[in-house]
Design a protein around this motif. Structure first.
Motif, short mmCIF file in Angstrom:
data_model
loop_
_atom_site.label_atom_id
_atom_site.label_comp_id
_atom_site.label_asym_id
_atom_site.label_seq_id
_atom_site.Cartn_x
_atom_site.Cartn_y
_atom_site.Cartn_z
N UNK A 191 0.85 -1.20 0.00
CA UNK A 191 0.00 0.00 0.00
C UNK A 191 0.87 1.24 0.00
N UNK A 192 1.90 1.22 0.83
CA UNK A 192 2.81 2.38 0.93
C UNK A 192 3.48 2.67 -0.41
N UNK A 193 3.93 1.63 -1.11
CA UNK A 193 4.64 1.82 -2.37
C UNK A 193 3.78 2.54 -3.41
N UNK A 194 2.46 2.40 -3.30
CA UNK A 194 1.56 3.03 -4.26
C UNK A 194 1.12 4.42 -3.82
N UNK A 195 1.59 4.86 -2.68
CA UNK A 195 1.15 6.15 -2.14
C UNK A 195 2.13 7.26 -2.49
N UNK A 196 1.67 8.49 -2.33
CA UNK A 196 2.54 9.65 -2.54
C UNK A 196 3.65 9.70 -1.50
N UNK A 197 3.42 9.11 -0.34
CA UNK A 197 4.45 9.09 0.70
C UNK A 197 5.73 8.43 0.20
N UNK A 198 5.60 7.43 -0.64
CA UNK A 198 6.76 6.67 -1.10
C UNK A 198 7.66 7.47 -2.03
N UNK A 199 7.16 8.57 -2.56
CA UNK A 199 7.96 9.42 -3.46
C UNK A 199 8.12 10.82 -2.90
N UNK A 200 7.97 10.96 -1.59
CA UNK A 200 7.98 12.30 -0.98
C UNK A 200 9.29 13.04 -1.19
N UNK A 201 10.40 12.33 -1.10
CA UNK A 201 11.69 13.00 -1.29
C UNK A 201 11.91 13.38 -2.75
#
Length: 416
Positions: free
Chosen positions: A314-324
């Motif tokens: 789920x995390x990998x598909x979220x915007x959180x995973x590309x925040x940096x």
């Protein structure tokens, strides 16, 4: 790209003064930037930024003579990054031919040497009509075409004390402004660091003011406020919008709120200034000045994923995973004002350092919300991780940068 601007409202009012130059002019007003050189936040579309502002100002002035004003308060603090911001804004204002920048209390907080530097870099565009004498070299007014512009603050005495100079009361400044305008057949415009109530009081007391420009921490009014014969306007907060008006002879008309959204392309010259700012922040290594506290060790997102694979998917598909990555695209991955909400544990001596040295702490990972998990990762049966909820989101999803944040709605995007 040039935006086709919709007319928010039309108000026409004839001002009784017969000016010496009855020409068509455009007045464009921005300000209260508070260090927001670029749009910032999670809400879409993000508004503001000096690059869009310069592009919009140039477009609005096409075919007309321009008076461009800024309400002041370039930065919000007194740190080194605030100084770099103020210097960069001053350069951009010179490029964009801003005619007058009203000295604000936050500008004065930077100290006399920095105020003088801002003035020099802007091409002597900083004004303060309250301050008199002493070592300061700011102009008290600006005359351009049919206009005379003064800049004041209800905290003029405090600003003067900070800069080591004497100050005049605002009422005295206005009397002097109106006399100059009468004698020289100019339209008197007063910029004030005060709010709307202060501007209303000034308009009632000094009814011959053509316009009052005030400071505001809210969105700009969609229609002009008119008290007697005086227009009272503000561009709003954080440099997100401009106010544009047309002056035909002695009449104001075509009041418009111009939002600096993504349909405005960045001005090329302002882009260069902005990139120099980003590079200076990186070169001075300001990120290393962020305070860090002792605390527990982090495990890293990859370690969490070994047991919590479904949550990791789920995390990998979220915007959180590309925040940096969102920061890296703009060159802000070494910006101390941005980095903390895009990586894990920036506030800890055990947290993120660089993508190379701490790759598993890059982006918004598991431990951004659940806390440091090294002990849990090594002894999962003995040490449990605390549950996470809305309180984990609020440090970063603040109204300032994430005004539309609603935990119940946002949680649906990352529910695991």
């Amino acid at each position: 790209m040039k935006l086709a601007i919709g007319l928010a409202s039309i108000a026409v009012f004839s001002w009784s003064l017969i000016v010496s130059e009855p020409e068509d002019w455009e007045i464009v007003i921005g300000g209260n930037t508070l260090g927001y050189l670029s749009p910032c936040g999670c809400a879409k579309p993000m508004k503001g930024g000096i690059r869009r502002r310069i592009a919009a100002t140039v477009h609005l002035a096409e075919g007309r003579k321009l008076l461009s004003l800024d309400t002041g308060n370039l930065a919000s603090g007194v740190g080194r990054q605030d100084e770099i911001k103020a210097e960069s804004l001053a350069e951009a204002f010179r490029l964009g031919k801003i005619d007058a920048i009203n000295l604000g209390g936050r500008d004065a907080d930077l100290g006399l040497p920095m105020v003088e530097a801002i003035n020099r870099l802007s091409g002597d565009r900083l004004i303060s009509s309250n301050l008199v004498g002493g070592a300061i070299s700011l102009r008290s007014r600006v005359v351009k075409g049919p206009f005379v512009v003064a800049g004041t603050s209800p905290d003029g005495a405090m600003i003067g004390a900070r800069l080591g100079v004497a100050s005049l009361p605002t009422d005295d400044v206005v009397v002097d402004l109106l006399e100059f305008a009468r004698t020289n057949k100019k339209l008197p415009i007063l910029m004030t660091q005060g709010g709307e109530d202060h501007a209303r009081e000034l308009a009632k007391k000094h009814s011959k003011l053509f316009m009052i420009v005030y400071q505001s921490e809210t969105q700009p009014r969609r229609e002009p406020l008119i008290v007697g014969k005086t227009w009272i306007v503000s561009p709003g907060m954080k440099g997100q919008a401009l106010i544009s008006m047309r002056v035909k002879g002695d009449r104001l008309e075509d009041y418009r709120v111009v939002e600096l959204g993504p349909t405005w392309e960045n001005d090329a010259g302002a882009e260069k200034i902005y990139r120099r700012y980003v590079q200076r922040v990186s070169d001075e290594n300001l990120i290393e000045e962020l305070p860090r506290l002792e605390g527990p060790e982090f495990a890293g997102t990859a370690a969490c994923a070994t047991c919590h694979s479904a949550s990791a998917d789920v995390w990998k598909m979220s915007a959180h995973a590309a925040a940096l990555k969102t920061l890296e695209r703009e060159g802000h991955d070494r910006d101390p004002e941005c980095i903390s909400c895009h990586v894990v544990g920036m506030q800890s001596v055990m947290g993120f350092r660089t993508r190379t040295t701490t790759p598993d702490l890059a982006n918004v990972g598991c431990e951004s919300c659940h806390g440091a998990g090294r002990q849990h990762a090594t002894s999962p049966m003995q040490i449990s991780m605390p549950k996470s909820g809305v309180e984990s989101c609020l440090p970063c999803h603040v109204p300032e940068h994430s005004p539309e944040f609603d935990f119940d709605e946002y949680w649906k995007l990352i529910q695991h």
